[in-house]
Design an enzyme around this catalytic site. Sequence first.
Site, PDB file in Angstrom:
ATOM      1  N   LYS A 104       8.586   5.507   7.556  1.00 30.96           N
ATOM      2  CA  LYS A 104       8.539   4.684   6.346  1.00 30.96           C
ATOM      3  C   LYS A 104       7.808   5.422   5.217  1.00 30.96           C
ATOM      4  CE  LYS A 104       5.041   1.517   6.014  1.00 30.96           C
ATOM      5  NZ  LYS A 104       4.317   1.694   4.753  1.00 30.96           N
ATOM      6  N   ASN A 105       6.671   6.040   5.542  1.00 31.55           N
ATOM      7  CA  ASN A 105       5.861   6.668   4.496  1.00 31.55           C
ATOM      8  C   ASN A 105       6.452   7.980   3.971  1.00 31.55           C
ATOM      9  OD1 ASN A 105       4.143   4.545   4.600  1.00 31.55           O
ATOM     10  ND2 ASN A 105       2.417   5.652   5.511  1.00 31.55           N
ATOM     11  N   ARG A 117       2.104  -2.059  -2.372  1.00 30.98           N
ATOM     12  CA  ARG A 117       1.379  -1.144  -3.259  1.00 30.98           C
ATOM     13  C   ARG A 117       2.154   0.146  -3.500  1.00 30.98           C
ATOM     14  NH1 ARG A 117      -2.489   1.273  -2.993  1.00 30.98           N
ATOM     15  NH2 ARG A 117      -3.817   0.558  -4.636  1.00 30.98           N
ATOM     16  N   CYS A 132      -6.156  -4.953  -1.849  1.00 33.84           N
ATOM     17  CA  CYS A 132      -5.313  -5.284  -0.699  1.00 33.84           C
ATOM     18  C   CYS A 132      -6.225  -5.515   0.486  1.00 33.84           C
ATOM     19  CB  CYS A 132      -4.299  -4.183  -0.413  1.00 33.84           C
ATOM     20  SG  CYS A 132      -5.019  -2.744   0.346  1.00 33.84           S
ATOM     21  N   ARG A 146      -8.621   0.193  -3.101  1.00 36.44           N
ATOM     22  CA  ARG A 146      -7.489   1.108  -3.286  1.00 36.44           C
ATOM     23  C   ARG A 146      -7.061   1.309  -4.742  1.00 36.44           C
ATOM     24  NH1 ARG A 146      -3.262   0.210   1.596  1.00 36.44           N
ATOM     25  NH2 ARG A 146      -2.692   2.363   1.166  1.00 36.44           N
ATOM     26  N   PRO A 147      -7.890   1.986  -5.511  1.00 39.10           N
ATOM     27  CA  PRO A 147      -7.549   2.225  -6.922  1.00 39.10           C
ATOM     28  C   PRO A 147      -6.421   3.247  -7.092  1.00 39.10           C
ATOM     29  CG  PRO A 147      -9.565   3.388  -6.338  1.00 39.10           C
ATOM     30  CD  PRO A 147      -9.148   2.613  -5.117  1.00 39.10           C
ATOM     31  N   ASP A 159      -6.684   5.315  -9.936  1.00 36.08           N
ATOM     32  CA  ASP A 159      -7.231   6.097 -11.051  1.00 36.08           C
ATOM     33  C   ASP A 159      -6.819   7.573 -11.005  1.00 36.08           C
ATOM     34  OD1 ASP A 159      -8.907   5.938  -8.691  1.00 36.08           O
ATOM     35  OD2 ASP A 159     -10.378   7.142  -9.767  1.00 36.08           O
ATOM     36  N   LEU A 160      -6.697   8.133  -9.807  1.00 36.73           N
ATOM     37  CA  LEU A 160      -6.376   9.567  -9.715  1.00 36.73           C
ATOM     38  C   LEU A 160      -4.934   9.841 -10.129  1.00 36.73           C
ATOM     39  CD1 LEU A 160      -8.240  10.362  -6.368  1.00 36.73           C
ATOM     40  CD2 LEU A 160      -9.067  10.692  -8.708  1.00 36.73           C
ATOM     41  N   ASP A 164      -4.244   5.439   9.874  1.00 37.99           N
ATOM     42  CA  ASP A 164      -3.190   4.500  10.273  1.00 37.99           C
ATOM     43  C   ASP A 164      -3.094   4.340  11.797  1.00 37.99           C
ATOM     44  OD1 ASP A 164      -2.605   4.011   7.665  1.00 37.99           O
ATOM     45  OD2 ASP A 164      -0.718   5.112   7.605  1.00 37.99           O
ATOM     46  N   LEU A 204     -11.837   6.668   5.500  1.00 40.44           N
ATOM     47  CA  LEU A 204     -10.944   6.670   4.337  1.00 40.44           C
ATOM     48  C   LEU A 204     -10.957   5.367   3.539  1.00 40.44           C
ATOM     49  CD1 LEU A 204     -10.045   9.388   5.362  1.00 40.44           C
ATOM     50  CD2 LEU A 204      -7.706   8.719   4.949  1.00 40.44           C
ATOM     51  N   ARG A 210       6.809  -5.033   7.983  1.00 35.06           N
ATOM     52  CA  ARG A 210       6.763  -4.087   6.859  1.00 35.06           C
ATOM     53  C   ARG A 210       6.992  -2.654   7.325  1.00 35.06           C
ATOM     54  NH1 ARG A 210       1.495  -3.799   4.165  1.00 35.06           N
ATOM     55  NH2 ARG A 210       2.624  -1.990   3.424  1.00 35.06           N
TER      56      ARG A 210
END
Length: 420
Positions: free
Chosen positions: A22-23, A92, A116, A121-122, A124-125, A307, A329, A399
Site C-alpha cells: 500500500k505504501n 493523511r 491522527c 504528524r505535521p 512542515d518539512l 509499522d 518515530l 485500510r
Amino acid sequence: MDYLSITGPSRLQGEVAISGAKNAALPLIAATLLSDQPCTIENIPQVADIRTLLKLFEKLGSKFIFEEHTLTIDNEAIDNTIATYDIVKTMRASILVLGPLLARFGRCEVSLPGGCAIGQRPIDLHLKALEQMGALIEIKNGYVVATAPEGLQGAQIIFDKVTVTGSENIIMAAALARGKSVLINVAKEPEVVQLCEILSAAGVSIEGIGTGELTIHGTDRTPLTFDPFAIIPDRIEAGTYLCAAAITYSSVTLTNVRPDHLDAVTAKLHEAGCRIESEGDSMVLYPAARLKAFEISTAEYPGFPTDMQAQFMALATQAEGVSIIEERLFENRFMHVSELQRLGASIHLKGNTATLNGPIQLLGADVMATDLRASSALVLAGLAASGVTNVHRIYHLDRGYEALHEKLKSLGAKIERLRE
Ligand code: UD1
C-alpha cells in the site's frame, strides 16, 4: 460496522500470498499525475486507502479503471487541483498529491491533514522544501494553497528529519522542476526506492537511489511517460504474517515477498527463537521451541519499522522474560497497549518505552482497533488468546490489509467477519 471474531488459541499452517505494498502504491499512483499519458500499474492491493486515493483522483478529473490488482489511469484531462477535506481527513497520505500537482500545474490546494491517532504528524518539512523550490505557500481556511506560476526551481534541500511521504512529495516535485535538486537526509524505505526507480525508468535522471542523498535532474515541466510496472510486495503485511506464525507456534510459508526488505524484522524473530528460511520470493517461518524476550527500538529503514511495533508487542506477551519496546518515530503510538491489557497482557508504559513481562496466557475479550497496525496486533493477540476475541472498528484494518480474515482463515485460523 463489521468486526472480527477470533476463537483461539489457533495453530496455523500452509501458504499465504503477500499483496502489493500500500505504501508504495500510494506515492506511485500520485506520481502518475506527472504524466499526461495513460499508465498501467500492477499488483496494487485491494485496500481502502487505495480506493480513497482513487476517489480523490476522480474529483481531480482523472480517468481510470481499477480491476483485480491492475490500475490503468489517464491524467490527461485533470481540470481540478483541489484535494478536499472530506478525503484528506480520512487518509493523511492524500498529501502525496501536493508535490506532483504543484509541479505539473503550478497551483494546487490540499486540505491540512490535522492530527491522527498516532500523534501530531505535521507536514512542515514538505512545505518548507517546496518553498525552497520557489513555491508560495499560504494556509487559508484549513487548506495549504500552493502556487508556482513559473514552475518549481531545483534546489538543495536538507531534511531536518527523515520523512517518508515528505521525501516522496519532494522527489516527485523535483522530477518536473527546472534544473537540478539535491535532496539530503532522504528516507531510504523500499517504497521510496521504488518511486525513484520508476521515475528514473520514465526518463528522470536520478543519482544516489537507495542512499540518503539524491540528485534529481528535473524535466522542466515536460510530462513523463511511464511503462507498465508492478508494485513491490508489502513488507509490513509480510511481517504481520510472520508474527502470526510466530505467536501461534506455527510454520507458515509466505509467497510473493521480498526477504531483503524484512531484514530488521527477521533479525528480531530470530532473537525471539524462530527460524526463517528464504529462497527467491518466498520465506518460511519455523516456530521457536519457546519464544524468548527481545528488545526493540523503532527507527527509519533499514532499522526496525515503526509499522511493526504493535505486532511485536503482541508477540512479546508470549515471550519468556522481559521485553522492552521503544517507539522513537511517533509520540503516541501505543494505543494498542490498553487493549492488549484487556486481554491480560502485562505491560508497563513509561514515556515512549513499553516493558512487557511474559509469557502470559491471554484470555479472549472485546477489544477496539485504534489505528491500522494497532489493529493487526489485536488480531495476533486474539490468535494466541484462549476463547473468543472480538476486534471492533476493523475499518482501520481494511485500510491496509487485503483480505486479512480470508488469508488467516485459509491458514486455519478460526476467524469470522461479522456485522455488529
Ligand atoms: C510513512 C508511512 C507510515 C509509517 C511512517 C514511518 C506512508 C503512506 N505512511 O508515514 O506507514 O509509519 O512513514 O515509517 O508511507 N515529521 C515532521 N514533519 C514533517 C513530516 C514528518 O516532523 O513534515 C515527523 C513525523 O511527525 C514523525 C516522523 O517525522 O515523527 C516520521 O514521519 P514520516 O516519515 O513523515 O511519516 P509518514 O510519511 O506520514
